[in-house]
Design a protein around this motif. Structure first.
Motif, PDB file in Angstrom:
ATOM      1  N   ARG A 146      67.294 -10.871  65.187  1.00 31.81           N
ATOM      2  CA  ARG A 146      66.292 -10.010  65.829  1.00 31.81           C
ATOM      3  C   ARG A 146      66.912  -8.651  66.132  1.00 31.81           C
ATOM      4  NH1 ARG A 146      64.398  -8.070  70.650  1.00 31.81           N
ATOM      5  NH2 ARG A 146      62.151  -8.281  71.049  1.00 31.81           N
ATOM      6  N   SER A 147      66.215  -7.593  65.758  1.00 35.50           N
ATOM      7  CA  SER A 147      66.676  -6.242  66.064  1.00 35.50           C
ATOM      8  C   SER A 147      66.614  -5.982  67.557  1.00 35.50           C
ATOM      9  CB  SER A 147      65.796  -5.215  65.331  1.00 35.50           C
ATOM     10  OG  SER A 147      66.149  -3.898  65.728  1.00 35.50           O
ATOM     11  N   GLN A 148      67.549  -5.182  68.043  1.00 38.75           N
ATOM     12  CA  GLN A 148      67.546  -4.766  69.443  1.00 38.75           C
ATOM     13  C   GLN A 148      66.805  -3.450  69.653  1.00 38.75           C
ATOM     14  OE1 GLN A 148      68.796  -6.839  71.940  1.00 38.75           O
ATOM     15  NE2 GLN A 148      68.776  -8.147  70.112  1.00 38.75           N
ATOM     16  N   LYS A 149      66.269  -2.889  68.586  1.00 40.47           N
ATOM     17  CA  LYS A 149      65.541  -1.622  68.700  1.00 40.47           C
ATOM     18  C   LYS A 149      64.202  -1.852  69.415  1.00 40.47           C
ATOM     19  CE  LYS A 149      67.722   0.357  64.594  1.00 40.47           C
ATOM     20  NZ  LYS A 149      68.665   1.167  65.365  1.00 40.47           N
ATOM     21  N   LYS A 150      63.801  -0.855  70.189  1.00 41.92           N
ATOM     22  CA  LYS A 150      62.671  -0.994  71.112  1.00 41.92           C
ATOM     23  C   LYS A 150      61.375  -1.403  70.427  1.00 41.92           C
ATOM     24  CE  LYS A 150      62.525   2.005  74.413  1.00 41.92           C
ATOM     25  NZ  LYS A 150      62.292   3.246  75.210  1.00 41.92           N
ATOM     26  N   LEU A 151      61.103  -0.861  69.238  1.00 45.59           N
ATOM     27  CA  LEU A 151      59.859  -1.177  68.536  1.00 45.59           C
ATOM     28  C   LEU A 151      60.027  -2.306  67.536  1.00 45.59           C
ATOM     29  CD1 LEU A 151      58.461   2.421  67.886  1.00 45.59           C
ATOM     30  CD2 LEU A 151      57.805   0.823  69.695  1.00 45.59           C
ATOM     31  N   VAL A 152      61.173  -2.336  66.857  1.00 45.97           N
ATOM     32  CA  VAL A 152      61.375  -3.297  65.767  1.00 45.97           C
ATOM     33  C   VAL A 152      61.472  -4.726  66.288  1.00 45.97           C
ATOM     34  CG1 VAL A 152      62.826  -3.947  63.821  1.00 45.97           C
ATOM     35  CG2 VAL A 152      62.503  -1.531  64.379  1.00 45.97           C
ATOM     36  N   GLY A 153      62.217  -4.938  67.371  1.00 48.64           N
ATOM     37  CA  GLY A 153      62.398  -6.281  67.910  1.00 48.64           C
ATOM     38  C   GLY A 153      61.082  -6.956  68.272  1.00 48.64           C
ATOM     39  N   PRO A 154      60.231  -6.310  69.096  1.00 49.62           N
ATOM     40  CA  PRO A 154      58.934  -6.915  69.423  1.00 49.62           C
ATOM     41  C   PRO A 154      58.044  -7.135  68.197  1.00 49.62           C
ATOM     42  CG  PRO A 154      59.468  -5.197  71.005  1.00 49.62           C
ATOM     43  CD  PRO A 154      60.508  -5.121  69.921  1.00 49.62           C
ATOM     44  N   LEU A 155      58.134  -6.241  67.206  1.00 45.96           N
ATOM     45  CA  LEU A 155      57.361  -6.438  65.977  1.00 45.96           C
ATOM     46  C   LEU A 155      57.815  -7.706  65.251  1.00 45.96           C
ATOM     47  CD1 LEU A 155      55.264  -5.434  63.930  1.00 45.96           C
ATOM     48  CD2 LEU A 155      57.074  -4.062  62.866  1.00 45.96           C
ATOM     49  N   MET A 156      59.123  -7.923  65.222  1.00 43.85           N
ATOM     50  CA  MET A 156      59.645  -9.138  64.592  1.00 43.85           C
ATOM     51  C   MET A 156      59.152 -10.387  65.333  1.00 43.85           C
ATOM     52  SD  MET A 156      63.534  -7.871  63.704  1.00 43.85           S
ATOM     53  CE  MET A 156      64.010  -9.240  62.639  1.00 43.85           C
ATOM     54  N   ASP A 157      59.040 -10.295  66.658  1.00 43.30           N
ATOM     55  CA  ASP A 157      58.510 -11.412  67.441  1.00 43.30           C
ATOM     56  C   ASP A 157      57.064 -11.708  67.050  1.00 43.30           C
ATOM     57  OD1 ASP A 157      60.894 -11.633  68.854  1.00 43.30           O
ATOM     58  OD2 ASP A 157      60.202 -10.349  70.496  1.00 43.30           O
ATOM     59  N   ILE A 158      56.276 -10.652  66.861  1.00 38.29           N
ATOM     60  CA  ILE A 158      54.862 -10.813  66.504  1.00 38.29           C
ATOM     61  C   ILE A 158      54.709 -11.433  65.113  1.00 38.29           C
ATOM     62  CG2 ILE A 158      52.737  -9.537  65.960  1.00 38.29           C
ATOM     63  CD1 ILE A 158      53.636  -7.495  68.144  1.00 38.29           C
ATOM     64  N   LEU A 159      55.552 -10.982  64.164  1.00 36.59           N
ATOM     65  CA  LEU A 159      55.443 -11.444  62.777  1.00 36.59           C
ATOM     66  C   LEU A 159      56.095 -12.805  62.545  1.00 36.59           C
ATOM     67  CD1 LEU A 159      56.214  -8.108  60.888  1.00 36.59           C
ATOM     68  CD2 LEU A 159      53.978  -9.165  61.239  1.00 36.59           C
ATOM     69  N   ASN A 160      56.930 -13.245  63.466  1.00 35.22           N
ATOM     70  CA  ASN A 160      57.725 -14.452  63.251  1.00 35.22           C
ATOM     71  C   ASN A 160      56.927 -15.693  62.834  1.00 35.22           C
ATOM     72  OD1 ASN A 160      60.466 -15.689  63.431  1.00 35.22           O
ATOM     73  ND2 ASN A 160      59.440 -16.971  64.949  1.00 35.22           N
ATOM     74  N   PRO A 161      55.730 -15.944  63.365  1.00 40.00           N
ATOM     75  CA  PRO A 161      55.011 -17.163  62.959  1.00 40.00           C
ATOM     76  C   PRO A 161      54.706 -17.254  61.466  1.00 40.00           C
ATOM     77  CG  PRO A 161      54.068 -16.264  64.974  1.00 40.00           C
ATOM     78  CD  PRO A 161      55.051 -15.246  64.469  1.00 40.00           C
ATOM     79  N   ILE A 162      54.664 -16.120  60.755  1.00 39.66           N
ATOM     80  CA  ILE A 162      54.308 -16.149  59.334  1.00 39.66           C
ATOM     81  C   ILE A 162      55.404 -16.810  58.498  1.00 39.66           C
ATOM     82  CG2 ILE A 162      53.702 -14.759  57.306  1.00 39.66           C
ATOM     83  CD1 ILE A 162      52.512 -12.701  59.292  1.00 39.66           C
ATOM     84  N   PRO A 163      56.666 -16.297  58.504  1.00 39.76           N
ATOM     85  CA  PRO A 163      57.712 -16.984  57.726  1.00 39.76           C
ATOM     86  C   PRO A 163      58.027 -18.378  58.278  1.00 39.76           C
ATOM     87  CG  PRO A 163      58.668 -15.234  59.061  1.00 39.76           C
ATOM     88  CD  PRO A 163      57.182 -15.065  59.126  1.00 39.76           C
TER      89      PRO A 163
END
Length: 206
Positions: A146-163
């Motif tokens: 998971r990225s620690q960047k302010k926008l990228v990390g939360p986006l990865m959390d949102i997309l995580n259910p797909i993969p």
């Protein structure tokens, strides 16, 4: 005792095994050089966890003794079919990292590449790796986290259910924190692509 979701994720990897290399082909332009880089670190008796279809196998030095495991029978069959005749000294075993059937202090090094996104209980798997590593032995990892960047990390959390649904992989794992929780203290991380793909080396300081 089997960890929750292990059978479900195993079935997903068995399902995609036939097309796995095709799905990953675009990424291999980048990851092949990273694989070479992590394999340079290892020596002696090596355990590769989550060997998949065997992408790391060609990069091992001839004097390295390799035991390659995966919990997916179909992925392991592909690795064996591709490489067993070329590298007959590599031992392929169906096994779950969360419950390793090896004695304590069995290996000089352990290798993982894009594996701990899929282990249902990652800290348990890392504790098992630490158990089978010799004192002073190295765990060498190529992992996406998971990225620690302010926008990228939360986006990865949102997309995580797909993969996670498609083939059981989490894109938002905090692997370095998991290593510390598993008891590793000497950890070096190198960013390979942004702060998402990393080379991580953890020394077993028992």
């Amino acid at each position: 005792m089997m960890a929750p979701n292990t059978e479900r994720i195993k079935k997903r990897y068995n399902r995609v095994a036939v097309v796995f290399d095709l799905l990953e082909k675009p990424m291999e332009k980048f990851t092949s050089s990273w694989r070479r880089e992590i394999i340079k670190e290892v020596y002696g008796k090596v355990l590769e966890v989550g060997v998949g279809t065997g992408k790391n196998i060609p990069y091992y030095a001839p004097d390295v003794e390799v035991v390659a495991i995966d919990f997916s029978k179909k992925m392991l069959e592909k690795a064996r079919a591709k490489y067993q005749h070329i590298f007959p000294d590599v031992t392929f075993i169906e096994m779950d990292v969360q419950q390793l059937d090896f004695s304590d202090n069995s290996f000089d090094c352990v290798v993982t590449s894009c594996v701990f996104c899929s282990v249902p209980l990652p800290v348990l798997g890392l504790k098992e790796i630490r158990r089978v590593l010799k004192p002073g032995g190295k765990l060498v990892m190529l992992e996406h986290v998971r990225s620690q960047k302010k926008l990228v990390g939360p986006l990865m959390d949102i997309l995580n259910p797909i993969p996670l649904f498609l083939y059981g992989a989490n894109i938002n794992r905090r692997t370095v924190a998991n290593l510390r929780q598993a008891g590793f203290k000497q950890i070096t991380e190198t960013n390979l692509w942004a702060d998402i793909f990393k080379k991580i080396v953890a020394v077993n300081g028992k």
